[in-house]
Scaffold this active site. Sequence first.
Site, mmCIF file in Angstrom:
data_model
loop_
_atom_site.group_PDB
_atom_site.id
_atom_site.type_symbol
_atom_site.label_atom_id
_atom_site.label_comp_id
_atom_site.label_asym_id
_atom_site.label_seq_id
_atom_site.Cartn_x
_atom_site.Cartn_y
_atom_site.Cartn_z
ATOM 1 N N GLY A 1 2.618 3.547 1.489
ATOM 2 C CA GLY A 1 3.202 3.748 2.807
ATOM 3 C C GLY A 1 3.734 5.151 3.011
ATOM 4 N N ASP B 1 7.443 4.609 -9.914
ATOM 5 C CA ASP B 1 8.253 4.377 -8.716
ATOM 6 C C ASP B 1 9.746 4.326 -9.037
ATOM 7 O OD1 ASP B 1 6.141 4.490 -7.032
ATOM 8 O OD2 ASP B 1 6.358 2.476 -6.215
ATOM 9 N N ASP C 1 8.990 5.312 8.088
ATOM 10 C CA ASP C 1 8.698 6.682 8.540
ATOM 11 C C ASP C 1 7.806 7.507 7.619
ATOM 12 O OD1 ASP C 1 10.399 7.203 6.462
ATOM 13 O OD2 ASP C 1 12.077 7.834 7.726
ATOM 14 N N ASP D 1 4.107 -4.441 -7.395
ATOM 15 C CA ASP D 1 3.500 -3.233 -6.816
ATOM 16 C C ASP D 1 4.060 -1.963 -7.445
ATOM 17 O OD1 ASP D 1 5.775 -4.355 -5.279
ATOM 18 O OD2 ASP D 1 5.674 -2.464 -4.186
ATOM 19 N N ASN D 2 5.111 -2.099 -8.244
ATOM 20 C CA ASN D 2 5.677 -0.928 -8.915
ATOM 21 C C ASN D 2 5.328 -0.894 -10.396
ATOM 22 O OD1 ASN D 2 6.848 -0.081 -6.541
ATOM 23 N ND2 ASN D 2 8.832 -1.045 -6.965
ATOM 24 N N GLY E 1 0.822 -1.218 0.000
ATOM 25 C CA GLY E 1 0.000 0.000 0.000
ATOM 26 C C GLY E 1 0.847 1.255 0.000
HETATM 27 P P1 AMP Z 1 9.193 0.491 -2.931
HETATM 28 O O1 AMP Z 1 10.144 -0.655 -2.937
HETATM 29 O O2 AMP Z 1 9.852 1.839 -2.743
HETATM 30 O O3 AMP Z 1 8.295 0.492 -4.098
HETATM 31 O O4 AMP Z 1 8.300 0.342 -1.626
HETATM 32 C C1 AMP Z 1 7.634 -0.830 -1.282
HETATM 33 C C2 AMP Z 1 6.610 -0.543 -0.211
HETATM 34 O O5 AMP Z 1 7.223 0.044 0.930
HETATM 35 C C3 AMP Z 1 5.506 0.408 -0.623
HETATM 36 O O6 AMP Z 1 4.344 -0.033 -0.005
HETATM 37 C C4 AMP Z 1 5.971 1.724 -0.066
HETATM 38 O O7 AMP Z 1 4.898 2.600 0.158
HETATM 39 C C5 AMP Z 1 6.629 1.299 1.228
HETATM 40 N N1 AMP Z 1 7.675 2.234 1.657
HETATM 41 C C6 AMP Z 1 8.903 2.416 1.116
HETATM 42 N N2 AMP Z 1 9.599 3.342 1.796
HETATM 43 C C7 AMP Z 1 8.796 3.773 2.804
HETATM 44 C C8 AMP Z 1 8.933 4.733 3.857
HETATM 45 N N3 AMP Z 1 10.046 5.452 4.023
HETATM 46 N N4 AMP Z 1 7.882 4.893 4.683
HETATM 47 C C9 AMP Z 1 6.762 4.187 4.540
HETATM 48 N N5 AMP Z 1 6.574 3.273 3.590
HETATM 49 C C10 AMP Z 1 7.569 3.067 2.722
HETATM 50 MG MG MG Z 2 6.794 1.177 -4.811
#
Ligand code: AMP
Ligand code: MG
Length: 494
Positions: free
Chosen positions: A92, A261, A124, A251-252, A90
């Site tokens: 985040g 992303d 965070d 998810d990306n 989701g």
């Molecule tokens: P990503 O690999 O950047 O696409 O992130 C994978 C998941 O981790 C997604 O659900 C993002 O929203 C969540 N996410 C990545 N970095 C953070 C962060 N600093 N704070 C909260 N959620 C994060």
């Molecule tokens: Mg992502």
Amino acid sequence: MNAPASPRFDNSFAALPEAFYTRLAPQPLSNPHVVAISDEVAGLVGLEAELLNSPEFAEIFAGNRLLPGSQPLAAVYSGHQFGVWAGQLGDGRAHLLGGLRNEHGHWEIQLKGAGRTPYSRGADGRAVLRSSIREFLCSEAMAGLGIPTTRALCIVGGDQAVRREQIETAAVVARVAPGFVRFGSFEHWASRDRQPELKQLADYVIDTFRPACRDAANPYAALLADVARRTGEMIAHWMAVGFMHGVMNTDNMSILGLTLDYGPFGFMEAFDPGHICNHSDDQGRYTYRNQPHIGQWNLYRLADAFLPLIGRPAQCKAAVDEHYGPAFEGRFEQLMRAKLGLRDGLPDDENFIGETFGFLQQHRPDFTLFFRSLAKLPAAVDRENMAKTDAPLRDLFVDRSACDTWLAEWRARLAQTPWPDAERQAAMRAASPKYVLRNWLAEVAIRKAKSGDFSEVQRLLTCLRRPYDEQPEFEAYAALPPDWANGLAVSCSS
Ligand code: AMP
Ligand code: MG
């Protein structure tokens, strides 16, 4: 609030039932200040100059102030990460503010890094200035290259300290796209056996973005085929400019076929098809050469999620197989022919393109400079002047005779479909950028920005808007990475 000439948001995604998201306001960022604005995107979404230049701008796009009509929310999705089912993920650290409609279309604006949400999973909710600059510049660079992508309106920096490998400062990127629905948005409901929501989401995507699918015998199969085709085209474009996404988790992956992303992405320099641009990718799942296969693997996961809607596994698989491969191969071959200056296709071109990649792999010239330099060479060359005429390309090689051998083959192929040099060279330049967002360029802009000088971000943006044009004032940006950049590493940490 009354910002100058405030646009009014709507939010089509918020019309879906509450199960799809959590409504919540972004968390305020202290001392917000504008780091960069993409005036092209500002124009696209229709923001007035008065707003862009107002003190409210930073407040709005830090998430500190809401525009009228805004119903901010974080969406839920799930996904496969590095080939393994990861369950619920989701937004985040993303808040969808809402959408703006104008003559260019309907644009959703999402803040990335505006604080925690129920999907933050202990993290965070923030993004650091470094990764925000990378996402901002690459989104706009990809748009300049003509590659489907989410866009970036601006970066707003703040004072807040954020802990990564080191302490850094927070920033928020305002992303812009028609929609942010992901493959994982569908996997989420399929994994929970929740057919009503699965159907609602598919109907929302069809009605909002792909109304033509309604006319098909099976609109859901038509949607899946559409995603497969667009994803194939997108990845063909990536491969042709040497772009590596770095984290092609489901998810990306955008349901609209947009590059989405931006994290540890990279552009190929010394050609190595096994290059891993993401330091966190231990197995090398997302290397350059794997991207086309991973695109298909991800589409099969989406097809699994569509099964309850489509009904027949064979039809799901066919929607992917009949559209992804042909779209990828057709577009890739077209782009490669353009890069090589081949006017018309010949049956043997696939072999020649394959041999060219083998040759590049063996000798590892800089990918961008190789194709750009090739566009300078004439189709015919006499023996005595060859070394001088071909110098722009030969100079990229340690083994110059290997380069000569390949050039002889290339010239033999050119001769089969003659094309006046000037015309051919112009077509080659239009397919092979001079300027890509090399890691070292982003790094220079990041280092300056960390010391409070944002001018380099804006300069790079200006250059990357027109990557196929000769821009003498930016000649230095087309150079090989300097020695200090050899050890630059990017990871998922952002
Ligand atoms: P990503 O690999 O950047 O696409 O992130 C994978 C998941 O981790 C997604 O659900 C993002 O929203 C969540 N996410 C990545 N970095 C953070 C962060 N600093 N704070 C909260 N959620 C994060
Ligand atoms: Mg992502």
